[in-house]
Design a protein around this motif. Sequence first.
Motif, PDB file in Angstrom:
ATOM      1  N   PHE A  37      29.903 -45.294  -8.261  1.00  0.00           N
ATOM      2  CA  PHE A  37      30.896 -46.301  -8.608  1.00  0.00           C
ATOM      3  C   PHE A  37      31.932 -45.673  -9.531  1.00  0.00           C
ATOM      4  O   PHE A  37      31.636 -44.794 -10.324  1.00  0.00           O
ATOM      5  CB  PHE A  37      30.230 -47.496  -9.283  1.00  0.00           C
ATOM      6  N   SER A  39      36.534 -46.106 -10.678  1.00  0.00           N
ATOM      7  CA  SER A  39      37.826 -46.740 -10.431  1.00  0.00           C
ATOM      8  C   SER A  39      38.734 -45.785  -9.669  1.00  0.00           C
ATOM      9  O   SER A  39      39.008 -44.674 -10.122  1.00  0.00           O
ATOM     10  CB  SER A  39      38.480 -47.140 -11.755  1.00  0.00           C
ATOM     11  N   SER A  40      39.172 -46.205  -8.488  1.00  0.00           N
ATOM     12  CA  SER A  40      40.043 -45.392  -7.654  1.00  0.00           C
ATOM     13  C   SER A  40      40.882 -46.338  -6.788  1.00  0.00           C
ATOM     14  O   SER A  40      40.753 -47.563  -6.888  1.00  0.00           O
ATOM     15  CB  SER A  40      39.227 -44.440  -6.782  1.00  0.00           C
ATOM     16  N   SER A  43      38.535 -48.535  -4.557  1.00  0.00           N
ATOM     17  CA  SER A  43      37.206 -48.883  -5.060  1.00  0.00           C
ATOM     18  C   SER A  43      37.090 -50.387  -5.264  1.00  0.00           C
ATOM     19  O   SER A  43      38.093 -51.102  -5.339  1.00  0.00           O
ATOM     20  CB  SER A  43      36.922 -48.153  -6.376  1.00  0.00           C
ATOM     21  N   SER A  44      35.861 -50.851  -5.356  1.00  0.00           N
ATOM     22  CA  SER A  44      35.624 -52.276  -5.575  1.00  0.00           C
ATOM     23  C   SER A  44      35.914 -52.637  -7.028  1.00  0.00           C
ATOM     24  O   SER A  44      35.375 -52.021  -7.949  1.00  0.00           O
ATOM     25  CB  SER A  44      34.165 -52.619  -5.258  1.00  0.00           C
ATOM     26  N   ASP A  47      32.566 -53.551  -8.454  1.00  0.00           N
ATOM     27  CA  ASP A  47      31.458 -52.613  -8.228  1.00  0.00           C
ATOM     28  C   ASP A  47      30.458 -53.126  -7.194  1.00  0.00           C
ATOM     29  O   ASP A  47      29.252 -52.934  -7.317  1.00  0.00           O
ATOM     30  CB  ASP A  47      30.716 -52.295  -9.530  1.00  0.00           C
ATOM     31  N   ARG A  50      30.618 -48.793  -2.857  1.00  0.00           N
ATOM     32  CA  ARG A  50      31.086 -47.457  -3.230  1.00  0.00           C
ATOM     33  C   ARG A  50      32.035 -46.936  -2.147  1.00  0.00           C
ATOM     34  O   ARG A  50      31.970 -47.373  -0.999  1.00  0.00           O
ATOM     35  CB  ARG A  50      29.909 -46.499  -3.404  1.00  0.00           C
ATOM     36  N   VAL A  51      32.880 -45.991  -2.528  1.00  0.00           N
ATOM     37  CA  VAL A  51      33.874 -45.429  -1.607  1.00  0.00           C
ATOM     38  C   VAL A  51      33.867 -43.909  -1.724  1.00  0.00           C
ATOM     39  O   VAL A  51      33.817 -43.359  -2.830  1.00  0.00           O
ATOM     40  CB  VAL A  51      35.292 -45.963  -1.928  1.00  0.00           C
ATOM     41  N   TYR A  53      36.052 -40.478  -0.607  1.00  0.00           N
ATOM     42  CA  TYR A  53      37.378 -40.047  -0.161  1.00  0.00           C
ATOM     43  C   TYR A  53      37.322 -38.644   0.428  1.00  0.00           C
ATOM     44  O   TYR A  53      36.601 -37.769  -0.067  1.00  0.00           O
ATOM     45  CB  TYR A  53      38.362 -40.029  -1.339  1.00  0.00           C
ATOM     46  N   GLN A 127      42.759 -51.999  -4.911  1.00  0.00           N
ATOM     47  CA  GLN A 127      41.366 -52.405  -5.082  1.00  0.00           C
ATOM     48  C   GLN A 127      41.136 -53.827  -4.590  1.00  0.00           C
ATOM     49  O   GLN A 127      40.132 -54.108  -3.915  1.00  0.00           O
ATOM     50  CB  GLN A 127      40.970 -52.267  -6.553  1.00  0.00           C
ATOM     51  N   TYR A 158      33.756 -46.717   3.226  1.00  0.00           N
ATOM     52  CA  TYR A 158      32.836 -47.624   2.538  1.00  0.00           C
ATOM     53  C   TYR A 158      31.407 -47.135   2.654  1.00  0.00           C
ATOM     54  O   TYR A 158      31.021 -46.495   3.642  1.00  0.00           O
ATOM     55  CB  TYR A 158      32.950 -49.029   3.133  1.00  0.00           C
ATOM     56  N   ASP A 159      30.600 -47.507   1.667  1.00  0.00           N
ATOM     57  CA  ASP A 159      29.219 -47.019   1.633  1.00  0.00           C
ATOM     58  C   ASP A 159      28.383 -47.515   2.807  1.00  0.00           C
ATOM     59  O   ASP A 159      27.351 -46.917   3.126  1.00  0.00           O
ATOM     60  CB  ASP A 159      28.534 -47.344   0.301  1.00  0.00           C
TER      61      ASP A 159
END
Length: 198
Positions: A37, A39-40, A43-44, A47, A50-51, A53, A127, A158-159
């Motif tokens: 997790f 901040s990007s 990202s969610s 939380d 998860r992402v 890249y 986000q 995405y996760d």
Amino acid sequence: MKLVASKLRDRVITARLSDWPRILPTRHRATPAGAGFGSSRYSSPTDSFRVLYAADNFPTAFAEAVVRDRFEGKSRRYLYRPHLEQMCLTAISSSRDLTLLDLRGAAAYELGVDTDASRARDHAVGQTFSQAVHDQMTDVDAILFNSRLTTGACVAIYDRAFSALSGTVPIGLLQAALLPAEITRLGITLRRQRGYAP
């Protein structure tokens, strides 16, 4: 955020990833196709997912993960070896076609999506948009977008699709074959540490 799903569906494609460069902290080298997790751009904000890249070329991966905006307005361009020594390079592939929401080019504008979702330096809109895509378009595995830095293609996965991903054994970023040419192209000087000559 409310999505106009019928419009977005026009920009959903399927594609299999093959050796897309990804630069990540060396402390995570044991899981090159994983992500935590943080901040990007996509990202969610809560939380809840998860992402991961990756980019379709090394210069874009380097810009997104290392350089960012650090040289803005600067005539001298320095990177410090201790920082680069803490990063490694892998290549991400998928074992199946991924379902991608393609936001490249003029897609956001054409679809009526706030263009800050893909282009702004601030990530708040992106986000919020990503959370809505994740929650309302549950078959979408990832967002395909252009880097605001290089315009090269990037993917935010995405996760729920992580099980389809694999990464090559990471190598230290300083050992990457393509790094010297990119350092030269950007006019960057590598230094051992601040205040000392390279």
